[in-house]
Design a protein around this motif. Structure first.
Motif, PDB file in Angstrom:
ATOM      1  N   HIS A  17      18.104 -31.691 -20.075  1.00 29.78           N
ATOM      2  CA  HIS A  17      16.941 -31.502 -19.717  1.00 29.78           C
ATOM      3  C   HIS A  17      15.669 -32.050 -20.364  1.00 29.78           C
ATOM      4  CE1 HIS A  17      13.706 -28.959 -18.063  1.00 29.78           C
ATOM      5  NE2 HIS A  17      13.267 -28.610 -19.244  1.00 29.78           N
ATOM      6  N   ALA A  20      15.222 -35.531 -19.123  1.00 29.40           N
ATOM      7  CA  ALA A  20      14.935 -35.819 -17.636  1.00 29.40           C
ATOM      8  C   ALA A  20      13.870 -36.526 -17.378  1.00 29.40           C
ATOM      9  CB  ALA A  20      15.032 -34.315 -16.915  1.00 29.40           C
ATOM     10  N   ASP A  21      12.871 -36.387 -18.236  1.00 34.93           N
ATOM     11  CA  ASP A  21      11.407 -37.214 -17.874  1.00 34.93           C
ATOM     12  C   ASP A  21      11.422 -38.640 -18.326  1.00 34.93           C
ATOM     13  OD1 ASP A  21      11.201 -36.704 -20.544  1.00 34.93           O
ATOM     14  OD2 ASP A  21       9.232 -36.114 -20.421  1.00 34.93           O
ATOM     15  N   VAL A  22      12.575 -39.010 -18.947  1.00 35.24           N
ATOM     16  CA  VAL A  22      12.587 -40.602 -19.615  1.00 35.24           C
ATOM     17  C   VAL A  22      13.340 -41.473 -18.208  1.00 35.24           C
ATOM     18  CG1 VAL A  22      13.904 -42.143 -21.037  1.00 35.24           C
ATOM     19  CG2 VAL A  22      12.962 -39.818 -21.561  1.00 35.24           C
ATOM     20  N   THR A  23      12.371 -42.622 -18.165  1.00 35.98           N
ATOM     21  CA  THR A  23      12.669 -43.558 -17.014  1.00 35.98           C
ATOM     22  C   THR A  23      13.124 -44.810 -17.689  1.00 35.98           C
ATOM     23  OG1 THR A  23      11.280 -42.634 -15.333  1.00 35.98           O
ATOM     24  CG2 THR A  23      11.968 -44.795 -14.934  1.00 35.98           C
ATOM     25  N   GLY A  66       7.926 -42.215 -20.136  1.00 35.02           N
ATOM     26  CA  GLY A  66       8.130 -40.836 -19.738  1.00 35.02           C
ATOM     27  C   GLY A  66       6.862 -40.061 -20.014  1.00 35.02           C
ATOM     28  N   THR A  67       6.742 -38.953 -19.457  1.00 39.64           N
ATOM     29  CA  THR A  67       5.509 -38.060 -19.463  1.00 39.64           C
ATOM     30  C   THR A  67       6.019 -36.612 -20.025  1.00 39.64           C
ATOM     31  OG1 THR A  67       5.719 -37.456 -17.223  1.00 39.64           O
ATOM     32  CG2 THR A  67       4.464 -39.254 -17.665  1.00 39.64           C
ATOM     33  N   GLU A  68       5.024 -36.000 -20.350  1.00 38.56           N
ATOM     34  CA  GLU A  68       5.308 -34.418 -20.543  1.00 38.56           C
ATOM     35  C   GLU A  68       3.792 -33.664 -20.081  1.00 38.56           C
ATOM     36  OE1 GLU A  68       5.932 -31.185 -24.186  1.00 38.56           O
ATOM     37  OE2 GLU A  68       5.416 -32.896 -24.427  1.00 38.56           O
ATOM     38  N   ASP A  69       4.136 -32.654 -19.055  1.00 38.71           N
ATOM     39  CA  ASP A  69       3.037 -31.741 -18.676  1.00 38.71           C
ATOM     40  C   ASP A  69       2.542 -30.774 -19.795  1.00 38.71           C
ATOM     41  OD1 ASP A  69       1.342 -30.331 -17.470  1.00 38.71           O
ATOM     42  OD2 ASP A  69       2.649 -30.178 -15.711  1.00 38.71           O
ATOM     43  N   LYS A  75      -1.373 -34.657 -19.439  1.00 35.93           N
ATOM     44  CA  LYS A  75       0.005 -35.314 -19.511  1.00 35.93           C
ATOM     45  C   LYS A  75      -0.120 -35.865 -20.959  1.00 35.93           C
ATOM     46  CE  LYS A  75       1.499 -35.381 -14.821  1.00 35.93           C
ATOM     47  NZ  LYS A  75       2.059 -36.346 -13.787  1.00 35.93           N
ATOM     48  N   ILE A  77       1.688 -39.261 -22.348  1.00 36.13           N
ATOM     49  CA  ILE A  77       2.419 -40.418 -21.772  1.00 36.13           C
ATOM     50  C   ILE A  77       2.801 -41.293 -22.660  1.00 36.13           C
ATOM     51  CG2 ILE A  77       1.156 -40.320 -19.377  1.00 36.13           C
ATOM     52  CD1 ILE A  77      -0.592 -42.240 -20.602  1.00 36.13           C
TER      53      ILE A  77
END
Length: 357
Positions: A17, A20-23, A66-69, A75, A77
């Motif tokens: 989890h 999950a936000d890592v591209t 990636g990002t985090e809300d 966010k 970044i």
């Protein structure tokens, strides 16, 4: 045994989890070319360029972002991007991946929200990240692209910099201001300031960018360059033109340094045009570029450059492109003022493949 496997799988879920936000993304590209240019550094006994065959990496890279809300529209970044050399050749000393440093391309951490976007790290100027439409070519050290334009020669990224991108107050409007801090020179005053703005509407676009280099030449004089671009890019049509001026030291603006020994304050003008049209999977293209009005330390540099590029891209898929291109440079700069002898013309023919993931 099965219970242990299930427990291990469940234990791994939070990690999955978190990731999950890592591209992971990148580009792998290379070409084979026959080239007769000053940039290759291979010359005959008279100092004229000789034809050589190359297999070159033309701009491969790998990146992680990636990002985090953070809530309330805010966010965090981040991005780490690295150049690659899939041909197994060490890049020149001025290339972005010539050292052992990781994150040689755009790499940063920052915040994004209704106020816009703020990033700090190793960052592209606005001209490098949001402009350059006229140089719609894939190429390496050859002249099968607008290699003598500021798009190729001057647009870049700057370490130790902070960049602010404005929010889209008006649909289609973007802009940014960036400041790079000098941490290398003895005076610690060779800072860089870049600004730029672009507007797009129904395929039409206009872009302007300006860069200022403090203490660029003669000890303390400021250098700068700017470029204006405009055109149309939609409905399978690309029509893009540019015009610009520069006033920089020859150590910063290396446009003429590959074939002249001139050093000092270089002033020049540039302009060009690119046309392309997509027919099915094929996009034939043509570019013309010109450099003229050059002077070094106030003395005119007699002559000019005309550059012509013709080629086509073939979309094998949405992510894979094959291409072929031919570039020719008519070098009308004067090598010998007494005799009027001109520098040699240059050419490159290349075929290559680019894959994005």
């Amino acid at each position: 045994m099965n219970k242990k496997l299930i427990a291990l799988a469940l234990a791994a879920l939070p990690v999955a989890h978190a990731m999950a936000d890592v591209t992971i993304y990148g580009t792998i590209e290379a070409d084979m070319e026959s080239s007769k240019t000053y940039a290759n550094g291979v010359k005959d006994a008279n100092g004229k360029p000789k034809a050589v065959t190359h297999i070159d990496d033309t701009g491969s890279l790998i990146g992680f972002k990636g990002t985090e809300d953070l809530g309330n529209g805010l966010k965090a970044i981040w991005q780490v991007e690295q150049s690659l050399s899939i041909d197994g050749t060490t890049k020149p000393a001025n290339a972005s991946n010539s050292s052992n440093t990781f994150a040689t391309r755009d790499s940063f951490v920052g915040l994004q929200g209704a106020f816009g976007k703020v990033r700090i790290g190793n960052l592209s100027s606005f001209l490098n990240s949001d402009a350059g439409a006229p140089d719609a070519w894939i190429y390496g050290n050859g002249v099968n692209g607008l290699s003598y334009s500021s798009i190729n020669q001057l647009d870049g990224r700057y370490a130790n910099s902070i960049r602010y991108d404005i929010p889209e107050f008006v649909a289609g409007l973007s802009g940014a201001v960036q400041y790079g801090v000098d941490e290398k020179s003895a005076t610690n005053k060779q800072n860089v300031l870049t600004v730029g703005a672009s507007y797009t509407n129904s395929g039409y676009f206009g872009t302007f960018g300006y860069q200022r280099f403090a203490n660029n030449f003669d000890g303390n004089k400021t250098g700068n360059y700017w470029r204006l671009e405009g055109g149309y890019n939609a409905n399978n049509i690309l029509a893009a033109a540019y015009f610009g001026k520069s006033n920089l030291s020859t150590s910063t603006d290396t446009t003429l340094s590959s074939f002249t020994a001139l050093t000092g304050d270089l002033k020049k003008k540039e302009a060009g045009l690119t046309l392309g049209y997509t027919i099915g999977a094929i996009t034939p293209k043509f570019s013309y570029g010109r450099v003229w009005g050059a002077s070094v330390e106030g003395a005119d540099v007699k002559g000019h450059l005309n550059q012509y590029v013709l080629g086509a891209d073939y979309a094998l898929s949405k992510r894979t492109t094959a291409y072929a291109s031919y570039g020719y440079v008519q070098n009308a700069y004067i090598a010998n003022a007494a005799t009027g002898e001109k520098y040699a013309n240059e050419h490159t023919v290349a075929v290559g493949v680019q894959h994005k993931f």
